[in-house]
Write an enzyme that holds these catalytic residues in place. Structure first.
Site, mmCIF file in Angstrom:
data_model
loop_
_atom_site.group_PDB
_atom_site.id
_atom_site.type_symbol
_atom_site.label_atom_id
_atom_site.label_comp_id
_atom_site.label_asym_id
_atom_site.label_seq_id
_atom_site.Cartn_x
_atom_site.Cartn_y
_atom_site.Cartn_z
ATOM 1 N N GLN A 1 0.515 8.958 2.591
ATOM 2 C CA GLN A 1 0.988 10.397 2.374
ATOM 3 C C GLN A 1 2.429 10.231 2.198
ATOM 4 O O GLN A 1 3.050 11.149 1.325
ATOM 5 C CB GLN A 1 0.212 11.133 3.105
ATOM 6 C CG GLN A 1 0.494 12.972 2.995
ATOM 7 C CD GLN A 1 -0.122 13.307 3.778
ATOM 8 O OE1 GLN A 1 -0.732 13.093 4.809
ATOM 9 N NE2 GLN A 1 0.065 14.813 3.795
ATOM 10 N N TYR A 2 3.279 9.695 3.289
ATOM 11 C CA TYR A 2 4.478 9.591 3.415
ATOM 12 C C TYR A 2 5.407 8.777 3.112
ATOM 13 O O TYR A 2 6.532 8.616 3.226
ATOM 14 C CB TYR A 2 4.740 10.423 5.052
ATOM 15 C CG TYR A 2 4.075 11.596 5.074
ATOM 16 C CD1 TYR A 2 4.692 12.561 4.776
ATOM 17 C CD2 TYR A 2 2.941 11.540 6.004
ATOM 18 C CE1 TYR A 2 3.996 13.835 4.885
ATOM 19 C CE2 TYR A 2 2.243 12.674 6.193
ATOM 20 C CZ TYR A 2 2.985 14.165 5.639
ATOM 21 O OH TYR A 2 2.319 15.386 6.203
ATOM 22 N N ASP B 1 -4.095 11.013 14.879
ATOM 23 C CA ASP B 1 -4.545 10.467 13.576
ATOM 24 C C ASP B 1 -5.294 8.922 13.715
ATOM 25 O O ASP B 1 -4.970 8.150 13.043
ATOM 26 C CB ASP B 1 -3.244 10.396 12.575
ATOM 27 C CG ASP B 1 -3.829 10.603 11.247
ATOM 28 O OD1 ASP B 1 -4.870 10.720 10.986
ATOM 29 O OD2 ASP B 1 -3.128 9.925 10.295
ATOM 30 N N VAL C 1 4.411 0.951 1.669
ATOM 31 C CA VAL C 1 4.613 -0.225 2.565
ATOM 32 C C VAL C 1 4.560 -1.445 1.782
ATOM 33 O O VAL C 1 4.066 -1.650 0.840
ATOM 34 C CB VAL C 1 3.268 -0.398 3.434
ATOM 35 C CG1 VAL C 1 3.437 -1.546 4.160
ATOM 36 C CG2 VAL C 1 3.038 0.913 4.402
ATOM 37 N N GLY D 1 0.857 -1.315 0.027
ATOM 38 C CA GLY D 1 0.244 0.055 0.006
ATOM 39 C C GLY D 1 0.765 1.264 -0.107
ATOM 40 O O GLY D 1 2.280 1.204 0.120
ATOM 41 N N ARG D 2 0.175 2.492 -0.171
ATOM 42 C CA ARG D 2 0.829 3.651 -0.197
ATOM 43 C C ARG D 2 0.375 4.722 0.435
ATOM 44 O O ARG D 2 -1.093 4.698 0.584
ATOM 45 C CB ARG D 2 0.954 4.217 -1.636
ATOM 46 C CG ARG D 2 1.915 3.506 -2.607
ATOM 47 C CD ARG D 2 1.698 3.896 -4.008
ATOM 48 N NE ARG D 2 3.017 3.308 -4.862
ATOM 49 C CZ ARG D 2 4.201 3.882 -5.015
ATOM 50 N NH1 ARG D 2 4.418 5.007 -4.462
ATOM 51 N NH2 ARG D 2 5.032 3.303 -5.681
#
EC number: 2.7.12.1
Length: 907
Positions: free
Chosen positions: A640-641, A755, A644, A637-638
């Site tokens: 914002q920063y 968050d 993975v 997965g991707r």
């Protein structure tokens, strides 16, 4: 073998360079802290003049004198140890049973016949000097004092071409009496791949210089990888003595290698000894403590195990020297990186703790000052009311006391024994001086009894006040004055004067007050009335008459008025002095708090992030040395920063998830470093995703950027995916409980997640939840007020920059809405928003998710309470958790008995 050795020593030099750079930056950091502290702190009081100082001056001067940063320093012992490690380059040291076998091993290592291996003469007559092989573009031989200068000396090798160094150049000539020439080493420079990475030193003959002395000289400048060449089947007594000396003074492991006999072929592996046929050499080395009897130590050590001595008796296994040297070098680097990281973490923890202390000081000091002022005013007004209200009461009490005590006082006066007055038993008259003394003693008896009654009445009121709120007031003052010198606690002294005003009335009442003087004048009139021409006889009747006259002459109203007036005067004086000193104290704290706030900002924005980055680098160095760089698997997965990836195995953990983060700027580097520190500092908790380690990839993207690889526990899926797939009601409520437990743990450690959302809650195969992604997680004292988080889950106060851990309660309320809905569909109020700004504005104006028909009433009330716009009205998670447990017990039990009417299963 040479290629493997070169790779190992090259790797060591590369990582040593990173350690050296980190140490250099750490030393600079501590120097900067020291300079900053010296610049901030005022000069010592002894260096200045005797300027007048009050509470304000003391607070301002000593507020930072204790030095919130003075304890941040590089421990000298650790600094010296680390500096020695980074200054020492590796070398291979060759020891052996005799000089021939040492030369043989050197030739095997280099792969060329550079030293002669057949010597005339016995070992006793051998005078082999120390040999040092280093890298050079041309082959060259010279004599030089170790670490100093080259000697001007003509060598045999200089007289012509050679392939093997002449024996005459290797030995110290017997007739040579020059001390420098005897101590000199033969330095050989060669264009060789191994020497390009590491120097090789051949120890001199034992008879020329003891091995312990040679090793002692080397360890000051080098990290020796010690090899010991053997050619006999057993150790001689001299060999054993040499090895015992080495083990006694040094803790280095040794690579024992049995060199094959000259002319013999390489031993075939089929002729190796079995474990039951251990050699005499092996048994001797066990007895000397070099080898362990628990396993067959035959030269095949694990790649990442700690360096231990090893015996290799098969010549083809010389290649295991590369593994052995890797272990020696890695152990040294890991120990150094660990020591440096401990320094970083210790100081970071001090920074964070001090940030908490400074933040609390900034918040609580103004409140303490205000509380002190308010409570002292209440105390003053209460005491003034006592003084005004008690006057009439005291007058009535004095009259009543005199009436009730009159007979008792007269009897006591009649029966009293006078001090310092001799009264004749036959009733003869006494002199005027004795009469005055007797009258004074009777007067004192009456006044003391009356005074005691009045004082008790007044003091009982003051004691009530003391018990009601004065204790807290005194503690507040002590905390405000704790930074001052004990001798200048003026404000506390004035408070004590206010409280003791009633006691002072009692003390001065019979030792010089206007009331006492008034009474004394009345007593003198009594004396004049009862004194005849001739002095009277002191009888019982006379004493009663004196007491009677004294009692009747007392004016209760004047006495009460005088007492209260005196009490008010003292009270006013102390109150005014207290107010003045409190203003002075407040002015001093104002200056101190200004400096504290500046320092707090510097800790949050400069010192702590800078040190955290050094800590991340030292810890990542330790992890990459121990576990190597992880291999990236498929992308999971991707965010914002970062991205993975799957990582099958790393550091004994499998499977793992690897988060690759490329910080775009300094701020993101600092945030990531602090996040890593908080995560590594947290104790393991079953409701938080474990962080296994980190590695910094300096060649990420083909060397175009630097990435931080965070290796963590891999779970089955996130809550978003779980809700899409469908989860039962009981499972969803259990997830909510798990999330609350995880957030409570973070809060107990002083951290705020900031968050909490569906993607940051991961589920294992049993659908138990763990919180992940502490990217925005910070201690409250380290929060700068930045606007972070996911818009839908962000509390309104986040936009103001002033918030606390209740923002996580708000975010949980939104998360609980999704959990209860059983789907990932956005609430209508949020779905209508066209942009983030539109969404933020709506949230600030009070927009919240709508109530769905499936919601249970208690669940809805809990959501509403959690996302309340006023942070103070949100429930504590310690209250939320049992409420959730009650909801789960009620709904799931009823659901097992009959279909649930409040919440539908989403399966």
């Amino acid at each position: 073998m040479i290629r493997e050795l070169c790779r190992g020593f090259g790797r060591y030099r590369r990582y040593l360079g990173r350690l050296r750079q980190n140490l250099r930056e750490t030393q600079k950091f501590f120097r900067d802290i020291k300079c900053s502290h010296n610049h901030t702190c005022p000069s010592s009081p002894t260096s200045g003049g005797g300027a007048e100082r009050g509470p304000a001056g003391d607070v301002a001067e000593t507020g930072l004198q204790a030095g919130q940063l003075s304890c941040i320093s590089f421990p000298p012992k650790e600094e010296k140890y680390l500096q020695q490690i980074v200054d020492c380059l590796p070398c291979i040291l060759i020891l052996g049973q005799d000089c021939n076998v040492k030369c043989q091993l050197l030739n095997l290592l280099l792969g060329v016949q550079v030293l002669p291996t057949t010597k005339l003469g016995s070992e006793e007559s051998c005078k082999l000097r120390r040999l040092r092989f280093t890298y050079g573009t041309q082959t060259r031989v010279s004599l030089a004092l170790p670490g100093q200068y080259e000697l001007v000396h003509t060598l045999v090798a200089h007289q012509g071409n050679w392939e093997t160094i002449p024996e005459e150049d290797l030995e110290v000539q017997e007739n040579n009496e020059d001390a420098a020439h005897v101590l000199a080493e033969l330095e050989v420079t060669m264009h060789h791949a191994l020497l390009q990475e590491v120097d090789v030193v051949v120890a001199p003959c034992q008879g020329l210089r003891p091995t312990v002395d040679v090793l002692g000289d080397l360890v000051n400048d080098f990290l020796p990888v010690i090899t010991y060449a053997l050619h006999k089947d057993e150790l001689s007594e001299r060999d054993e003595q040499e090895l015992q000396e080495i083990r006694k003074y040094f803790s280095f492991p040794v690579f024992f290698f049995k060199v094959p006999k000259l002319g013999s072929e390489i031993t075939d592996s089929s002729t190796r000894r079995t474990e039951s046929e251990r050699s005499l050499l092996y048994r001797q080395l066990i007895d000397l403590g070099y080898l362990s009897s628990s396993h067959w130590n035959c030269g095949t050590p694990g790649q990442d195990t700690k360096a231990q001595s090893v015996l290799v008796e098969q010549s083809e296994k010389l290649r295991h020297l590369s593994t052995f040297s890797h272990q020696v070098l890695q152990t040294r680097l890991v120990d150094a990186a660990k020591a440096l990281n401990l320094v970083h973490c210790h100081c970071l923890d001090i920074f964070i703790n001090q940030a908490f202390d400074m933040q609390r000081d900034l918040q609580i000091t103004p409140k303490r000052l205000e509380y002190t002022r308010k409570k002292e005013n209440e105390l003053y007004e209460s005491l003034m009311n006592i003084a005004n209200r008690k006057q009439e009461e005291m007058k009535d009490m004095i009259v009543e006391t005199l009436n009730t005590m009159k007979e008792e006082l007269l009897d006591d006066a009649a029966n009293m024994e006078f001090k310092d007055v001799i009264v004749p038993e036959n009733g003869e008259p006494v002199g005027t001086r004795e009469i005055k003394c007797c009258i004074r003693q009777i007067q004192e008896l009456i006044i003391s009894r009356l005074n005691q009654a009045v004082a008790n009445k007044l003091i009982s009121s003051v004691d009530y006040l003391r018990e009601s709120f004065v204790g807290t007031l005194e503690r507040c003052l002590q905390s405000l004055e704790k930074s001052q010198d004990v001798s200048v606690h003026i404000t506390s002294n004035y408070l004590k004067q206010i409280l003791n005003a009633a006691y002072h009335v009692e003390v001065t009442f019979h030792s010089g007050s206007s009331v006492t003087r008034m009474l004394w004048e009345q007593i003198k009139q009594i004396i004049q009335r009862i004194t005849w021409v001739s002095p009277p006889a002191i009888t019982l009747e006379w004493k009663r008459k004196v007491a009677q006259e004294a009692i009747e002459s007392l004016s209760a109203s004047k006495l009460a008025k005088s007492i209260c007036s005196q009490f008010r005067t003292r009270l006013n004086s102390s109150h005014e002095a207290f107010a003045a000193s409190l203003r002075q104290l407040e002015a001093g704290h104002s200056g101190r708090l200004e400096k504290t706030e500046d320092l707090w900002l510097k800790v949050r924005k400069d010192h702590a992030p800078r040190l955290a980055r050094l800590s991340l680098e030292s810890r990542s160095l330790q992890d990459v040395l121990l576990h190597r760089k992880p291999k990236l698997g498929q992308e999971l997965g991707r965010g914002q920063y970062g991205v993975v990836y799957l990582c099958d195995n790393w550091g004994g953990h499998f499977p793992c998830a690897l988060k690759s983060v490329v910080p775009p700027d300094e701020k993101h580097w600092n945030d990531l470093a602090l996040e890593f520190h908080y995560m590594r500092s947290l104790p393991k908790h079953e409701r938080l995703v474990d962080l296994h380690g980190s590695v910094i990839d300096y060649n990420y993207g083909g060397g175009s950027s630097i990435a931080v690889l965070l290796i963590m526990e891999r779970l089955h899926r996130d809550l978003y995916t779980g809700l899409k797939a469908g989860l039962t009601l009981e499972t969803r409520l259990q997830i909510a409980l798990d999330v609350v437990e995880g957030i409570r743990f973070l809060h107990s450690q002083g951290l705020v997640h900031r968050d909490i959302k569906l993607k940051n809650v991961l589920l294992d195969k049993q659908n138990r939840a763990k919180i992940t992604d502490l990217g925005f997680c910070k201690p409250e004292a380290m929060m700068s007020g930045s606007i972070v988080g996911t818009p839908i889950h962000m509390a309104p106060e986040l936009f103001t920059g002033k918030y606390d851990n209740s923002v996580d309660v708000y975010a949980f309320g939104i998360l609980f809405w999704y959990i209860c809905s059983g789907s990932v569909k956005l609430p209508e109020a949020f779905e209508r928003c066209a942009s983030k700004d539109h969404l933020w504005n709506n949230v600030r104006r009070g927009a919240r998710p709508e109530r769905l028909p499936v919601f249970d009433e208690e669940c809805w009330q809990l959501m509403e309470a959690c996302w309340d716009g006023d942070p103070l009205k949100r429930p504590l998670l310690g209250i939320v958790q049992p409420m959730l447990q009650g909801i789960m017990d009620r709904l799931c039990k009823s659901n097992s008995e009959q279909p649930n009417r409040g919440l539908d299963d989403s399966t």
